[in-house]
Design a protein around this motif. Structure first.
Motif, mmCIF file in Angstrom:
data_model
loop_
_atom_site.group_PDB
_atom_site.id
_atom_site.type_symbol
_atom_site.label_atom_id
_atom_site.label_comp_id
_atom_site.label_asym_id
_atom_site.label_seq_id
_atom_site.Cartn_x
_atom_site.Cartn_y
_atom_site.Cartn_z
ATOM 1 N N LEU A 1 -3.026 2.745 -10.685
ATOM 2 C CA LEU A 1 -2.507 2.911 -9.321
ATOM 3 C C LEU A 1 -3.613 3.323 -8.357
ATOM 4 O O LEU A 1 -3.629 2.875 -7.205
ATOM 5 C CB LEU A 1 -1.375 3.938 -9.309
ATOM 6 C CG LEU A 1 -0.046 3.475 -9.915
ATOM 7 C CD1 LEU A 1 0.921 4.640 -9.992
ATOM 8 C CD2 LEU A 1 0.549 2.333 -9.119
ATOM 9 N N ALA A 2 -4.547 4.144 -8.809
ATOM 10 C CA ALA A 2 -5.663 4.550 -7.946
ATOM 11 C C ALA A 2 -6.548 3.349 -7.617
ATOM 12 O O ALA A 2 -6.997 3.195 -6.471
ATOM 13 C CB ALA A 2 -6.477 5.647 -8.616
ATOM 14 N N HIS B 1 0.836 -1.208 0.000
ATOM 15 C CA HIS B 1 0.000 0.000 0.000
ATOM 16 C C HIS B 1 0.872 1.259 0.000
ATOM 17 O O HIS B 1 0.599 2.210 -0.743
ATOM 18 C CB HIS B 1 -0.913 -0.036 1.226
ATOM 19 C CG HIS B 1 -1.906 1.071 1.307
ATOM 20 N ND1 HIS B 1 -2.995 1.165 0.490
ATOM 21 C CD2 HIS B 1 -1.967 2.146 2.130
ATOM 22 C CE1 HIS B 1 -3.689 2.250 0.797
ATOM 23 N NE2 HIS B 1 -3.084 2.859 1.789
ATOM 24 N N THR C 1 -6.151 -2.029 -1.936
ATOM 25 C CA THR C 1 -5.333 -2.283 -0.746
ATOM 26 C C THR C 1 -5.916 -1.583 0.481
ATOM 27 O O THR C 1 -5.794 -2.101 1.591
ATOM 28 C CB THR C 1 -3.872 -1.846 -0.961
ATOM 29 O OG1 THR C 1 -3.825 -0.481 -1.361
ATOM 30 C CG2 THR C 1 -3.176 -2.719 -1.986
ATOM 31 N N SER C 2 -6.572 -0.442 0.283
ATOM 32 C CA SER C 2 -7.231 0.224 1.415
ATOM 33 C C SER C 2 -8.360 -0.643 1.962
ATOM 34 O O SER C 2 -8.516 -0.783 3.179
ATOM 35 C CB SER C 2 -7.792 1.577 0.988
ATOM 36 O OG SER C 2 -6.765 2.443 0.601
ATOM 37 N N PHE D 1 -4.676 1.268 -5.118
ATOM 38 C CA PHE D 1 -4.714 1.949 -3.825
ATOM 39 C C PHE D 1 -6.042 1.696 -3.125
ATOM 40 O O PHE D 1 -6.101 1.419 -1.927
ATOM 41 C CB PHE D 1 -4.489 3.455 -4.027
ATOM 42 C CG PHE D 1 -4.551 4.261 -2.768
ATOM 43 C CD1 PHE D 1 -3.448 4.365 -1.947
ATOM 44 C CD2 PHE D 1 -5.711 4.920 -2.400
ATOM 45 C CE1 PHE D 1 -3.503 5.109 -0.778
ATOM 46 C CE2 PHE D 1 -5.780 5.661 -1.241
ATOM 47 C CZ PHE D 1 -4.670 5.758 -0.427
ATOM 48 N N PHE D 2 -7.129 1.780 -3.883
ATOM 49 C CA PHE D 2 -8.466 1.545 -3.337
ATOM 50 C C PHE D 2 -8.588 0.102 -2.838
ATOM 51 O O PHE D 2 -9.104 -0.143 -1.740
ATOM 52 C CB PHE D 2 -9.508 1.848 -4.417
ATOM 53 C CG PHE D 2 -10.924 1.726 -3.949
ATOM 54 C CD1 PHE D 2 -11.485 2.693 -3.145
ATOM 55 C CD2 PHE D 2 -11.695 0.638 -4.312
ATOM 56 C CE1 PHE D 2 -12.798 2.594 -2.704
ATOM 57 C CE2 PHE D 2 -13.010 0.521 -3.876
ATOM 58 C CZ PHE D 2 -13.555 1.502 -3.081
ATOM 59 N N THR E 1 -2.080 6.359 -13.735
ATOM 60 C CA THR E 1 -2.743 6.939 -12.564
ATOM 61 C C THR E 1 -4.010 6.175 -12.216
ATOM 62 O O THR E 1 -4.279 5.888 -11.043
ATOM 63 C CB THR E 1 -3.079 8.418 -12.820
ATOM 64 O OG1 THR E 1 -1.878 9.112 -13.143
ATOM 65 C CG2 THR E 1 -3.710 9.060 -11.603
ATOM 66 N N ILE F 1 2.526 1.679 -3.425
ATOM 67 C CA ILE F 1 1.542 2.187 -4.389
ATOM 68 C C ILE F 1 1.291 3.673 -4.151
ATOM 69 O O ILE F 1 1.180 4.458 -5.092
ATOM 70 C CB ILE F 1 0.232 1.381 -4.309
ATOM 71 C CG1 ILE F 1 0.462 -0.037 -4.841
ATOM 72 C CG2 ILE F 1 -0.894 2.062 -5.076
ATOM 73 C CD1 ILE F 1 -0.700 -0.970 -4.615
ATOM 74 N N THR F 2 1.229 4.069 -2.877
ATOM 75 C CA THR F 2 1.008 5.472 -2.542
ATOM 76 C C THR F 2 2.130 6.353 -3.072
ATOM 77 O O THR F 2 1.883 7.397 -3.681
ATOM 78 C CB THR F 2 0.893 5.639 -1.014
ATOM 79 O OG1 THR F 2 -0.158 4.815 -0.536
ATOM 80 C CG2 THR F 2 0.639 7.073 -0.635
ATOM 81 N N LEU G 1 1.916 6.547 -6.843
ATOM 82 C CA LEU G 1 0.790 7.392 -7.248
ATOM 83 C C LEU G 1 1.138 8.872 -7.094
ATOM 84 O O LEU G 1 0.833 9.689 -7.972
ATOM 85 C CB LEU G 1 -0.448 7.038 -6.426
ATOM 86 C CG LEU G 1 -1.766 7.690 -6.793
ATOM 87 C CD1 LEU G 1 -2.157 7.347 -8.220
ATOM 88 C CD2 LEU G 1 -2.855 7.243 -5.842
#
Length: 108
Positions: free
Chosen positions: A57-58, A9, A64-65, A61-62, A54, A12-13, A16
């Protein structure tokens, strides 16, 4: 397991953040290359690549969140905070308990 997902995570952050900062904004912003990528790709092609990167990766990110939120829940068996509240009719009376009298020896 949670530590591995957390490290992914964070990576990835950082990726991003980097991709967003490299993109050319409407006013020029922090765009790199002055409209071209040194002959590697056209300006339009690099914009499409950065936009697609982008978006990917977004989405990662979502995901993994969500995974981190599920793992942090600890599998509580579907319980929520409201399951621990007392029933409406079983509450204790609202009168506070009398404070205890201080015990001070008299005559000393």
């Amino acid at each position: 397991m949670q530590e591995i997902v957390l490290v992914v995570h964070l990576l990835i952050t950082l990726a991003l953040i980097g991709v967003v900062l490299v993109q050319k904004s409407e006013g020029g912003g922090l765009g790199i290359g002055g409209g071209t990528m040194g002959g590697f790709m056209s300006a339009r092609g690099s914009a499409n690549l950065l936009t697609r990167t982008t978006a990917i990766l977004a989405a990662l990110f979502f995901c993994t969140s969500l995974i981190l939120a599920i793992l942090a829940g600890g599998g509580g068996g579907g319980k929520s905070l409201f399951d621990n509240l007392p029933a409406p009719g079983s509450e204790a009376p609202a009168t506070p308990a009398a404070p205890a009298e201080p015990t001070v020896p008299v005559g000393e």
